[in-house]
Each structure stands twice: as structure tokens, then as C-alpha cells.
Design an enzyme around this catalytic site. Structure first.
Site, PDB file in Angstrom:
ATOM      1  N   GLU A 168       0.866  -1.329  -0.080  1.00 44.84           N
ATOM      2  CA  GLU A 168      -0.078  -0.015   0.019  1.00 44.84           C
ATOM      3  C   GLU A 168       0.917   1.255  -0.076  1.00 44.84           C
ATOM      4  OE1 GLU A 168      -2.827  -0.367   3.156  1.00 44.84           O
ATOM      5  OE2 GLU A 168      -3.506  -2.333   2.452  1.00 44.84           O
ATOM      6  N   ASN A 210       1.912  -5.284  -3.143  1.00 43.50           N
ATOM      7  CA  ASN A 210       0.676  -5.525  -2.983  1.00 43.50           C
ATOM      8  C   ASN A 210      -0.089  -4.171  -2.499  1.00 43.50           C
ATOM      9  OD1 ASN A 210      -1.405  -7.464  -2.112  1.00 43.50           O
ATOM     10  ND2 ASN A 210      -1.269  -6.891  -0.226  1.00 43.50           N
ATOM     11  N   HIS A 247     -10.460  -5.765  -2.526  1.00 35.33           N
ATOM     12  CA  HIS A 247     -11.350  -5.555  -1.773  1.00 35.33           C
ATOM     13  C   HIS A 247     -12.654  -4.870  -2.240  1.00 35.33           C
ATOM     14  CE1 HIS A 247      -9.388  -7.044   2.034  1.00 35.33           C
ATOM     15  NE2 HIS A 247      -8.401  -6.021   1.598  1.00 35.33           N
ATOM     16  N   GLU A 276      -6.357 -10.264  -1.460  1.00 39.97           N
ATOM     17  CA  GLU A 276      -7.444 -10.277  -0.110  1.00 39.97           C
ATOM     18  C   GLU A 276      -8.867 -10.240  -0.703  1.00 39.97           C
ATOM     19  OE1 GLU A 276      -5.755  -7.019   2.318  1.00 39.97           O
ATOM     20  OE2 GLU A 276      -3.594  -7.637   2.002  1.00 39.97           O
ATOM     21  N   ASP A 278     -12.431  -9.858  -1.035  1.00 40.00           N
ATOM     22  CA  ASP A 278     -13.759 -10.062  -0.380  1.00 40.00           C
ATOM     23  C   ASP A 278     -14.527  -9.156  -1.254  1.00 40.00           C
ATOM     24  OD1 ASP A 278     -12.876  -7.737   0.479  1.00 40.00           O
ATOM     25  OD2 ASP A 278     -12.608  -8.379   2.776  1.00 40.00           O
TER      26      ASP A 278
END
Ligand code: G3I
Length: 457
Positions: A168, A210, A247, A276, A278
Site C-alpha cells: 500500500e 501489494n 477488496h 485479499e 472479499d
């Protein structure tokens, strides 16, 4: 992916791990209902992904390993794990020079005992820094960060398949700039310094950048990360992969150009990982699309969901995962498993130019089968090709690409490559007699693939 400073063989280890995992999954499904025409349909996410040469993983909270309902699903369904919090900087080095590996080691032990691959998350990040690091700046911070990278990557050497080396580091919004942070203020080269330290400490781990909100190809943040990876590759900074957190909850949704993002990063010569995943309210369509997009891009190595049950999620009120709070499979689970079992669907999208009209090559039937080329969609930077084999039900077809063109994605076959990366041998994998691939033009918009041979068996 290969880098001259790296020890050989880890890709083979990964493939072996996935094959073993698939076999375990298949054994575990003995007695399961097998649908007509789907003799190889696996009944768990990990086994099905492994059959496609991918992994299907989850974030794990180590404290939940004591919950047998949780570990039952974990061990049954997943062949890869990421520590949700236990490998973050504050967890591993709570006081400067004092490393606390207990929880992380427990997860690695569990994963290894189950044959699961481990993603390390994360070596350098502006967030979740322990108090002592938050208060640092300049050379002191740079050295402390590099020491952390070195110590941690050394501790886990040989046990981690991929490291999220830096997490990030880019700003949201339209600036395309780096995120302001104490690490960024140590100098713009902090990211490549972290990658170099990680490579030195664990030459066999794949090293990833990432981030979140790098899913939409048109976003300034995506473009900025792309340019950084391109720059790193051109200057020999050791980077092997990009992780898209994905996400799709709250502010951002699954973008229709997600596959373009995956294949564009892959065309830079890095693997891509969905790290990750979702999705708010777990819509079946979006989950299915993500799986199909990953399977369509040869360098998309796998998918990790960010938790097992909705009740385990960092956003539990949005019910974004594949299992409900009682551990039951949700419709999104069925959609994901079906997409994995069905393999890929050819890329869709809006062609910007009409398909080429040249003479597709069809070699004379020499090896007991014939391969017929059908040109597919053409975009500004890439084009699709499908190949239909007749005369044999199992086969291998050799396809040559003209450099600098590069195949960035394949579907409905098992590809292997020669050392130049320009000659692909595609073998039947039970997905039928038509396979396909996407070729990045890389500046040459006229060349088209040549079929060299078609061999039955
Ligand atoms: O364990 C303590 C508990 O003892 C304490 O009582 C409680 C009170 O605040 O905090 C608990 O720790 C929390 C931890 O999650 C475990 O639940 C932290 O406060 C909380 O900040 C931490 O949140 C994590 C977050 O990253 C920040 O590190 C989430 O679990 C985790 O899912 C989330 O994961 C991130 C990825 O690392 C990077 N990408 C985004 C993703 C979602 O935010």
C-alpha cells in the site's frame, strides 16, 4: 519470473505442491457425486484450483486455529494461507530488536502440516508499525526498516512462497503519487531498497508489491503502480509479482476491465495474485468473474479470500466471504467452485478493431491431428486466438509467437514454454478440443501465431 540472482527450482516446488494438493483434494472427495461429463470436477476450492495450476487460499487469524469449525473448513478447502495480522511489523517486532515469531511460526507450522503454501504479509508498510518505528524518520527509519526486512525474511527463509515486500505505498485518487508516510519521506527509493534486502535474505521467495484499488485499469493508482513495476523490471530491481488486494467492499466494485489489469501487469513479466478478495454481500456474478479472469491470465497464480466465514471478516457486517457465520457454503462458494471446475471462458470485452483477416495457418496433419486457427478479438494492445484440434481427443499443439509479441493468457489447455518464452506447447487438459490464448502485441501489431505441429496422444 526467473532472476539470475535466484536459486533454481522453486517454481517446480510450487507446481509439485499444487499437484500434491490436488491429489489430496481428490482423495478427500472420494464418494462425492460426480456429475456426468465432469469426471475431474473437484469438490473443494483448493483441489479445483490446483487442477488449474493455481492455489486458492485464505487469510487466517491464528487465534481461530483453536476453533475446530474454522480449522475444519480451512484444512478442507484451502491450499494457501496468509497471516491476517501475525506477520505485520507490530506483531513481529513489538520492541526494537525484540522479535516475536510465536504466532507466525504457529501458522507456518499448521500450513506446512497441511501442505498449504504460505504468503508472507507484509515486510514494509506505513500501517501497523510498532510505536518505536512510528516515531522514527530519515536514515534511522530506513535502516530499521531494512533490518526488519532482513531479519524477518531470514527467519522464514525456505517457508514462504511469496512475500508482500511492500504494501500500500501509493496514494488513492487521481494523483498517481506515492502515499505520504514516514517510509516515503526516507526517499523515493525505499521500495526498491526493501525488495533488494528481501531478495538477499530469501533468494527463493517470490517478491510482490501489494496494494488495494489497483483493480481498475483506468485508475491513476493502477497506472502508477504499473509504471513502477515497469521501471523496476527495466532496471533489474528484483520484483516477481503484483498482488491485487481486490477488496470489492464499500467504496469500490469489481471493474469490468479487471482482466485487462491482470493481463497488463502479467505482460510486464511478473506474476499476478489476487491477495485479499472479499466482495460486499458476496454476489455470485462478481465472484465468478474474478475466478474466470484469473484463470484466463496464465500468470495469475491464485486467489486468496480475506477470511473464511463472514464472522471472521474485517468487514463482517458486509457478509463478503464464501461461508456464512455458521460455516455453511454460500451461493458465492458454489459459483467460485463451479468457475474453477469449468476452467476458463475466453476473454470478453469490446474489440477496438475488427479481427484480422489474414490466412490463419493450419499445418498438414503430421502427428495424427490437425490444428485449425480461428482469429479472435483484437484490442489496441493484444489479440485473441483460438485453436481447434481435430483427429484426436488428447493432443499437444506447438504454437510459435513472433517476438516481441508475448502470450499473456491461455485457456482450456495446459501450456509449457521453451526457454525463449516464444514457443508454447499446449496440451489437452480435458477441457475439450479448443484452446485459446491472448497475445500482447508489444509494438508488433501485424505478426500472428504460427502452428508448428499437432501431435496426438
Ligand atoms: O487483537 C487486538 C485485541 O487484543 C484488541 O482488544 C483489539 C482492540 O482494538 O484490537 C485487536 O487487534 C486488531 C486486529 O485487527 C485483530 O483483530 C487491531 O486493532 C486491528 O487494527 C486489526 O485490523 C486488521 C487491519 O488489517 C489492520 O492491520 C484487520 O484484522 C485485517 O483484516 C486488516 O487487513 C488488511 C491487510 O493487512 C492489508 N490490506 C487491507 C486489509 C483490510 O484492512
Amino acid at each position: 519470473m526467473a532472476n539470475s540472482s535466484r536459486a533454481p527450482g522453486r517454481s517446480r516446488r510450487l507446481r509439485a505442491a499444487l499437484v500434491v494438493s490436488a491429489a489430496v483434494g481428490l482423495l478427500a472427495t472420494a464418494g462425492a457425486v460426480v456429475l456426468p461429463g465432469s469426471a475431474s470436477a473437484a469438490s473443494t476450492l483448493g483441489a479445483s484450483a490446483a487442477e488449474r495450476g493455481r492455489y486458492f487460499g485464505t487469510a487466517v487469524a491464528v487465534s481461530r486455529l483453536n476453533d475446530s469449525a474454522y480449522t475444519t473448513i480451512l484444512n478442507r478447502e484451502f491450499n494457501q494461507v496468509t497471516a491476517e495480522n501475525e506477520m505485520k511489523i507490530d506483531a513481529l517486532q513489538p520492541n526494537q530488536g525484540q522479535f516475536n515469531y510465536g504466532n507466525a511460526d504457529r501458522l507456518v507450522q499448521h500450513a506446512r502440516s497441511q501442505g498449504m503454501l504460505v504468503r508472507g504479509h507484509t515486510l514494509a508498510w506505513h500501517s501497523q508499525q510498532p510505536g518505536w518505528m512510528q516515531n522514527m524518520s530519515g536514515t534511522t527509519l530506513r535502516n530499521a526498516m531494512l533490518n526488519h526486512v532482513t531479519q524477518v525474511a531470514t527467519h522464514f527463509r525456505g517457508q514462504i512462497e511469496w512475500w508482500d515486500v511492500v504494501n500500500e505505498a501509493f496514494a488513492d485518487g487521481s494523483s498517481g503519487a506515492r502515499r505520504d508516510s514516514n517510509l516515503q519521506r526516507t526517499g523515493n527509493d525505499w521500495i526498491e531498497a526493501a525488495f533488494r534486502a528481501a531478495r538477499q535474505a530469501d533468494p527463493n521467495a517470490d517478491l510482490c508489491y501489494n496494494d488495494y484499488n489497483i483493480d481498475n485499469w483506468n485508475d491513476a493508482k493502477t497506472q502508477a503502480v504499473y509504471r513502477m513495476v515497469q521501471d523496476f523490471k527495466s532496471r533489474g530491481v528484483p520484483i516477481d509479482c503484483v498482488g491485487l488486494q481486490s477488496h470489492f467492499t464499500g467504496g469500490s466494485n469489481y471493474p469490468s476491465n479487471y482482466r485487462t489489469t491482470l493481463s497488463s501487469f502479467a505482460a510486464l513479466g511478473v506474476d499476478v495474485h489476487i491477495t485479499e478478495l472479499d466482495i460486499r454481500n458476496a454476489p455470485t456474478d462478481a465472484y465468478r468473474n474474478v475466478v474466470n479472469d484469473c484463470l484466463a491470465v496464465a500468470r495469475c497464480k491464485g486467489i486468496t479470500v480475506w477470511g473464511i466465514r463472514d464472522s471472521d471478516s474485517w468487514r463482517s457486517s458486509e457478509n463478503p466471504l464464501l461461508f456464512n457465520g455458521s460455516g455453511q457454503k454460500k451461493p458465492a462458494y458454489d459459483a467460485v467452485l463451479a468457475a474453477l471446475n469449468n476452467g476458463t471462458t475466453p476473454p470478453t470485452g469490446n474489440p477496438t478493431t475488427p479481427p484480422p483477416t489474414g490466412n490463419p495457418t493450419t499445418p498438414p496433419p503430421s502427428g495424427g491431428c490437425t490444428a485449425t486457427v480461428t482469429p479472435g478479438q483484437v484490442w489496441g494492445d493484444r489479440y485473441n486466438t483460438s485453436v481447434t484440434v481435430s483427429g484426436a481427443s488428447t493432443w499437444s499443439v506447438v504454437v510459435a509467437i513472433t517476438a516481441p509479441q508475448k502470450i499473456s493468457a491461455t485457456w482450456s489447455g495446459s501450456p509449457t514454454w521453451d526457454s525463449s518464452g516464444n514457443v508454447m506447447t499446449m496440451r489437452s487438459n480435458g477441457s475439450g478440443n479448443t484452446f485459446g490464448f491472448t497475445t500482447m502485441m508489444n509494438g508488433n501489431s501485424s505478426a500472428r501465431p504460427q502452428i508448428r505441429s499437432c501431435t496426438a496422444g
